[in-house]
Structure formats: structure tokens, C-alpha cells
Design an enzyme around this catalytic site. Structure first.
Site, PDB file in Angstrom:
ATOM      1  N   ASP A  47       0.837  -1.202   0.000  1.00  0.00           N
ATOM      2  CA  ASP A  47       0.000   0.000   0.000  1.00  0.00           C
ATOM      3  C   ASP A  47       0.873   1.253   0.000  1.00  0.00           C
ATOM      4  O   ASP A  47       0.617   2.217  -0.738  1.00  0.00           O
ATOM      5  CB  ASP A  47      -0.916  -0.027   1.219  1.00  0.00           C
ATOM      6  CG  ASP A  47      -1.721   1.252   1.370  1.00  0.00           C
ATOM      7  OD1 ASP A  47      -2.557   1.543   0.502  1.00  0.00           O
ATOM      8  OD2 ASP A  47      -1.510   1.968   2.367  1.00  0.00           O
TER       9      ASP A  47
ATOM     10  N   GLU B 143      -1.630  -5.038  -3.974  1.00  0.00           N
ATOM     11  CA  GLU B 143      -0.738  -4.361  -3.033  1.00  0.00           C
ATOM     12  C   GLU B 143       0.271  -5.331  -2.429  1.00  0.00           C
ATOM     13  O   GLU B 143       1.449  -4.976  -2.244  1.00  0.00           O
ATOM     14  CB  GLU B 143      -1.564  -3.694  -1.938  1.00  0.00           C
ATOM     15  CG  GLU B 143      -2.366  -2.504  -2.442  1.00  0.00           C
ATOM     16  CD  GLU B 143      -3.263  -1.898  -1.390  1.00  0.00           C
ATOM     17  OE1 GLU B 143      -3.582  -0.700  -1.500  1.00  0.00           O
ATOM     18  OE2 GLU B 143      -3.671  -2.622  -0.445  1.00  0.00           O
TER      19      GLU B 143
END
Length: 237
Positions: free
Chosen positions: A52, A124
């Protein structure tokens, strides 16, 4: 345990993948780990946390360099549009990442392989695995072209432009001049200041805006100027 074909995946991504174990973990959902704790050593949630940050950093740098005249609000909005859950899930599907997912039976039966939250998390996690294995340069070599393509895709080049950008494009095209912004007044205590700014072009005050920062006030002044200049189209054409 079914595992990703690392060579095939590397070809899909267009980068080398030097750590197959890290890449495989990126596709292990917690539901699979919970049902098969003796088959795998962990799941992808820690990699998701790292990825992320990686995706956010790469996209932020891309936007910062591509839009040198835009303010923080514009850049934040564009980043959110590029890295939200649905956008990342779409990328995951386009890359075929769903083919490599390892899900528990319950998650599989519930359609987890097509669930946007699962797909975005997998994207991610893969970004996190690539960073750990091969570093930020390889991560950027993968992510920058992906997001540049979406940034400049059909309809994107003129979309989401700030009022300041639209006013500048119009003024340079029609007057061969750039507007500038004059600070008229600052009021209020230091922790709660209000800025009042005028948008000026060729000596003429076109609009006034107020805001809690000078950047916000300038954006509102530009929006006011565009209203005064109607019928200038919203996209600046």
C-alpha cells in the site's frame, strides 16, 4: 499447493522476479492460511501493508512530476482516483492476478476471487513482495508504466483538472499570458487564518476567492474567474 508460475507472471508484469517465495506469499489469502496452516508459513496481509505504501509512493511521485503546477488538493484527488480499491482491483484482473490466488474454501465459495477488496489487497501484496525482493527501482519499473497508461488513457488527459489549470490553459491559448494570484488579505489567528486572493490577468481582476490556505483561496479565485469568463467550457477548450 498450487503456486504461481513465476516465469509466466514475470513476463506478464514485464520485470524480473528474483524471490519466488515472496511472490507466492503475495497470493496467499488469510482464509487459505487459516484452513491450511501446515501447508504455508503465512499469508499476504503484511505484504499488503507494505505494498500500500509502495503504490502510494510511486503514484505520488508520478503525479508530482507530471503536474508541476498543481496544488496538493489536485494531486491528492488524482492519487485517490488511481489507487482506490476498485482501481487496483481492475488492474489485478487485467494482469490476471486472480489466477494465482490461494483462497480458503469458504472464501472461494463466496466469490472471493472476484471480490474487489481481495483483488486490490493482492495487487498491493505483490507490490510489497517485489519491493522486498528487488527494491524500489524494479517496483517503479513495474508500477510507473501501469499508472501512466491510466493517467493518460481515453478521457483522462482533460479530466479532473483544477480550476487554476483550466484558467491558465485558457489564458495562454487566448491571450498568450499566464494569470497570477495576488494576496489581498490575511485575517484570523495564526491557527485559523483566512486568505483572500484575487486572480489577475493582463492587469484585470477576474475573480476573488477565500480559503483556509493560500492554495485553496487561489483555486477558488480561479473558479470564480472561469465563471466570469463563461462561456469558457469546463474542460478549458
Amino acid at each position: 499447493m498450487a503456486t504461481p508460475g513465476i516465469d509466466e507472471l514475470a513476463e506478464r508484469l514485464g520485470i524480473p522476479l528474483s524471490d519466488p517465495d515472496a511472490v507466492r506469499r503475495a497470493f496467499i489469502h488469510s482464509s487459505y492460511f487459516n484452513e491450511n496452516p501446515t501447508l504455508v508459513s503465512g499469508h499476504n496481509e503484511r505484504l499488503e501493508f507494505l505494498g500500500d505504501a509502495v503504490v502510494g509512493l510511486i503514484v505520488s511521485q508520478l503525479l508530482f512530476e507530471r503536474f508541476p503546477d498543481e496544488d496538493e488538493g489536485f494531486l491528492t484527488a488524482r492519487r485517490a482516483a488511481l489507487v482506490n480499491r476498485d482501481a487496483l482491483a481492475t488492474l489485478a484482473l487485467q494482469l490476471g492476478l486472480d489466477r494465482y490466488l490461494l483462497l480458503g474454501r469458504g472464501e472461494t465459495d463466496a466469490g472471493g476471487a472476484t471480490r474487489p477488496s481481495v483483488l486490490a489487497a493482492t495487487f498491493e501484496a505483490l507490490a510489497g513482495a517485489i519491493l522486498l525482493a528487488d527494491g524500489i527501482d524494479v517496483s517503479a519499473a513495474w508500477l510507473q508504466p501501469l499508472f501512466t497508461e491510466r493517467l493518460l488513457g481515453p478521457g483522462e488527459a482533460g479530466a479532473h483538472k483544477s480550476a487554476k489549470s483550466r484558467l491558465q490553459e485558457w489564458s495562454q491559448r487566448t491571450r498568450h499570458l499566464k494569470p497570477f494570484y495576488e494576496l489581498l488579505e490575511t485575517s484570523g489567528p495564526p491557527h485559523e487564518q483566512l486568505f483572500r486572493v484575487a486572480a489577475i490577468l493582463d492587469g484585470r481582476q477576474l475573480g476573488i476567492g477565500e480559503g483556509s490556505s493560500r492554495q485553496r483561496a487561489e483555486e477558488r479565485a480561479a473558479a470564480s474567474a472561469l465563471q466570469q469568463l463563461q462561456p469558457v467550457p469546463p474542460g478549458g477548450a
